[in-house]
Design an enzyme around this catalytic site. Structure first.
Site, PDB file in Angstrom:
ATOM      1  N   ASP A 195      13.775  17.692  16.473  1.00 27.60           N
ATOM      2  CA  ASP A 195      14.766  17.011  17.303  1.00 27.60           C
ATOM      3  C   ASP A 195      16.146  17.341  16.733  1.00 27.60           C
ATOM      4  O   ASP A 195      16.440  17.003  15.587  1.00 27.60           O
ATOM      5  CB  ASP A 195      14.486  15.498  17.253  1.00 27.60           C
ATOM      6  N   ASP A 253      16.916  19.824  23.410  1.00 26.80           N
ATOM      7  CA  ASP A 253      17.115  19.624  21.977  1.00 26.80           C
ATOM      8  C   ASP A 253      15.885  19.069  21.278  1.00 26.80           C
ATOM      9  O   ASP A 253      15.986  18.524  20.202  1.00 26.80           O
ATOM     10  CB  ASP A 253      18.311  18.692  21.752  1.00 26.80           C
ATOM     11  N   GLU A 254      14.723  19.215  21.891  1.00 27.36           N
ATOM     12  CA  GLU A 254      13.561  18.531  21.347  1.00 27.36           C
ATOM     13  C   GLU A 254      12.294  19.275  21.738  1.00 27.36           C
ATOM     14  O   GLU A 254      12.165  19.695  22.887  1.00 27.36           O
ATOM     15  CB  GLU A 254      13.534  17.121  21.954  1.00 27.36           C
TER      16      GLU A 254
END
Lengths: 386, 366
Positions: free
Chosen positions: A6, A101-102
């Site tokens: 993350d 983003d993960e």
């Protein structure tokens, strides 16, 4: 083992990297403070002032008068996200992106080759920092639920490994709200039962859990034992591609919802194109302040991966939605996926002249972003409302 | 308020009005219909906020008034009463009591003030046209309307008003149907409106195959159709209809000329084995010969050879067989012409001697 990665304050960090003069300053990404707009992302310095995403920009500026406000550059973030994915790709093809983003990585098959999951995770974190100057929080654990908890527990710049024999010791002291699927309502039930920690949940009789939570009860109990059987699903195997966002502050304004929805649609379109998939059914998901969930869907004439086509569809769905109260979560997704190459029979369109153009826009934007990593191409309407 | 009427007298207007009332309604008032009494006239109104149907009939009533009552239940009761039954309605408080012979029903009501009114038709443009002319226009085109398409302006029928001419065009983006008829219309410039699907379907049901005229009013946002005892209003779709003229191909040299019924029957037979989802059919053209073939995922196959008049190149083209069948069903002449360009361009289908109707179908890549 499963790795969850993350990125820390992703949008804001990318902007800081692009403009080194911003380092150390409170930075938010979002629209201008003149128009009605909200914070899309805040860096950690800005968070010290109590600023968080989905906060109205006007309020953020009041909390922190020296705040640096930057416009959202979704295509830039998408391009950086692709570079991050490329780092993952060095170690495993089993990647399940959850957002730009993960992502979850299943590295069980790679451990022979590259060393333990912990070693791989450490290398990924280091390579992202060295090559992209971005900080990731990383969790390594036997399953998805635990890996995600692990990456979050020591954020930012976290690196937490939960080995199989440490699971109970890790979970037991955590509050019940850390259990996946425990929201406000379930939390209240636990409170009535006098249950505060995951460890206490673990000791509840299964019959009682079923009484209070129905089918969900057994699942909560499984999670409390640190068991989660969900597999890491790569986009190719996925039945649907979707993104959603939960607001820190419930949102009333349709315009703001619309601009979030456009961002989500751009991300979903990009993911479809990356995975070489086209979807035929477009879904809209809205959770209201009282946790009531509504979903709407529309089926396209032909499967598509074109952002504009998906956007037209989901925008119509939103326009047709009655919004009696503030919205807590908005999401969009695409299902009925087919490989873009295997759609053999194609019905011609009388008014098709405009469509190849739109596909070309996406292709050009994606290509520029992939090559230069810092394109500033994104849809004008996302500017206008941000 | 006490009303007397006969079952046979109210049944048809009641059915007409109830047909626009949706079974699943967002608010209870919309599943009701408005009943207004004035002198000896009863007016029934049903609406779904997009369309509004009003029917008038003569009754005997002891006073004026208005009330709303559940459309579906009222209709079902009247429908199941015996032919020739006499009905009495009495309104007291918030209940309506319906009596007929030895049957008695008490229905709940809602106040008439809650019943939504469609906005009036503003600055209407008016014209009259024989019912059968309008009915024909709709029947020749409506099957090509889109259904729940994101291009919302395709989910309806486009009517174009020209000097002395009324045109109807429907398209779902894959095929297009166009029909025109002479009409007593005087407009300074051509004007287009889009009537939503539901409005078109209600209208088609309403008008009859007769020479008697129907009066049409077109406002900025509505179309109203006036018949002797019925007025029907529909909202219009606010959008720009695509340029239909641009997608109607010219009458080319490559033309198949043949008997319509024969072609229709052959395609219907072949379609039995077509892929249920894509409905693809391949046509192979050769001098005076058309071969139609279909395959399906079960590896079954159908083939038909037809003798036709054709003097163009030898080539193959794919179509959704349903689109061709729809067009061939809408045409009522004995002979048809199918004009083709090549495998990537649309075809034009026309009945011989029926220049007012045009059917365009885009091919399918198989």
């Amino acid at each position: 083992m499963i790795i969850h990665i993350d990125m820390d304050a992703f949008y804001a960090s990318v902007e800081e990297r692009e403009r080194p003069e911003l380092v150390g300053q409170p930075v938010v990404v979002g629209g201008s403070s003149e128009s009605r707009s909200v914070v899309s992302a805040a860096n950690y310095k800005a968070r010290e002032f109590g600023i968080h995403s989905a906060m109205p920009m006007s309020r953020a500026v009041r909390l922190c008068p020296g705040l640096v406000r930057l416009p959202v550059r979704m295509d830039l973030y998408a391009a950086v996200s692709e570079q991050i994915q490329a780092v993952f790709g060095r170690y495993t093809p089993q990647i399940e992106p959850l957002a730009l983003d993960e992502a979850f990585l299943d590295v069980r098959a790679s451990e022979q080759l590259y060393g333990s999951a912990e070693v791989i995770a450490r290398r990924i974190k280091d390579e992202i920092l060295q090559e992209l100057q971005l900080v990731a929080s990383v969790g390594v654990a036997p399953n998805k639920f635990l890996a995600k908890l692990a990456s979050d527990i020591d954020k930012p710049d976290g690196f937490v490994v939960i080995r199989a024999d440490q699971v109970q010791a890790f979970l037991d002291p955590l509050p019940v709200s850390r259990l996946w699927g425990v929201g406000k309502a379930a939390h209240q039930v636990f409170e009535r039962l006098g249950v505060r920690t995951i460890g206490e949940v673990r000791h509840l009789p299964p019959a009682l859990m079923t009484d209070y939570f129905g089918k969900h009860g057994a699942q909560l109990l499984e999670l409390a034992h640190g068991r989660d059987r969900r597999a890491v699903e790569t986009e190719r195997q996925a039945k649907s591609v979707s993104n959603e966002t939960t607001f820190a502050v419930d949102i009333h304004e349709r315009e703001i919802l619309q601009s979030w929805l456009l961002q989500l649609t751009e991300q979903v379109g990009w993911r479809l194109r990356q995975a070489g998939l086209k979807g035929r059914t477009v879904h809209l998901k809205i959770r209201f302040a009282d946790f009531r969930l509504i979903t709407r869907s529309i089926t396209l004439e032909h499967p598509s991966q074109t952002t504009d086509v998906l956007w037209q569809a989901v925008r119509t769905l939103l326009a047709d939605c009655h919004l009696p109260q503030a919205v807590r979560l908005i999401g969009m997704g695409v299902s009925q996926l087919t490989d873009s190459e295997t759609v053999q029979t194609t019905q011609g369109d009388l008014f098709a002249a405009a469509d190849p153009k739109k596909e070309k826009i996406d292709a050009v934007a994606d290509a520029i972003n992939a090559r230069f990593g810092k394109a500033m191409l994104h849809r004008a309407s996302s500017d206008k409302h941000n | 308020m006490n009303i007397k009427l006969s079952r046979d007298h109210i049944l048809k207007p009641l059915q007409t009005v109830s047909s626009v009332v949706e079974r699943r309604q967002s608010s209870p008032i919309l599943s009701n219909l408005l009943m207004t009494l004035k002198g000896e006239q009863m007016t029934l109104t049903g609406t779904d906020l997009e369309v509004e149907m009003i029917a008038r009939l003569a009754v005997t009533a002891d006073e004026d008034g208005e009330i709303t009552l559940p459309a579906r239940k009222f209709l079902d009761i009247c429908k199941t009463l015996p032919d020739g039954a006499e009905i009495s309605l009495s309104v007291s408080g918030d209940k309506v009591t319906l009596k007929s012979g030895r049957s008695r029903f008490t229905l709940s009501t809602l106040p008439a003030t809650e019943f939504p009114n469609l906005e009036p038709v503003e600055e209407p443009f008016e014209f009259s046209i024989p019912q059968k002319s309008l009915k024909r226009l709709i029947e020749k085109t409506q099957f090509s309307m889109a259904q729940q398409d994101v291009r919302y302006y395709l989910n309806g029928l486009m009517l174009e008003l020209q000097d002395g001419l009324l045109l109807a065009v429907a398209t779902d983006g894959h095929r297009l149907a166009m029909s025109q008829t002479a009409a007593e219309i005087k407009v300074p410039e051509r004007r287009q409106i889009i009537v939503p699907r539901k409005g078109v379907q209600e209208l088609a049901r309403l008008i009859e195959d007769s020479d008697s005229p129907v009066r049409i009013q077109i406002g900025k946002n509505h179309i109203r159709v006036e018949l002797p005892d019925i007025s029907f209003t529909s909202k219009l779709i606010d959008g720009k209809f695509p340029d239909y003229q641009q997608v109607i191909p010219p009458s080319t040299e490559k033309v198949i000329a043949c008997d319509r019924a024969t072609l229709h029957q052959a395609f219907t037979r072949t379609s039995v084995l077509s892929n249920e989802k894509y409905r693809g059919m391949r046509l192979s053209l050769d001098t005076n010969m058309v071969k139609a073939t279909v395959h399906n995922p079960e590896q079954e196959e159908a083939e038909e050879e037809l003798e036709v008049n054709y003097n163009g190149d030898q080539f193959e083209i794919g179509f959704n067989v349903s689109y061709l069948l729809d067009a061939l069903s809408a045409i009522d002449s004995n002979d048809v012409h199918v004009y083709l360009t090549d495998a990537n361009h649309s075809c034009l289908i026309q009945g011989v001697g029926q220049d007012n109707d045009k059917y365009v179908v885009m091919p399918m890549r198989l």
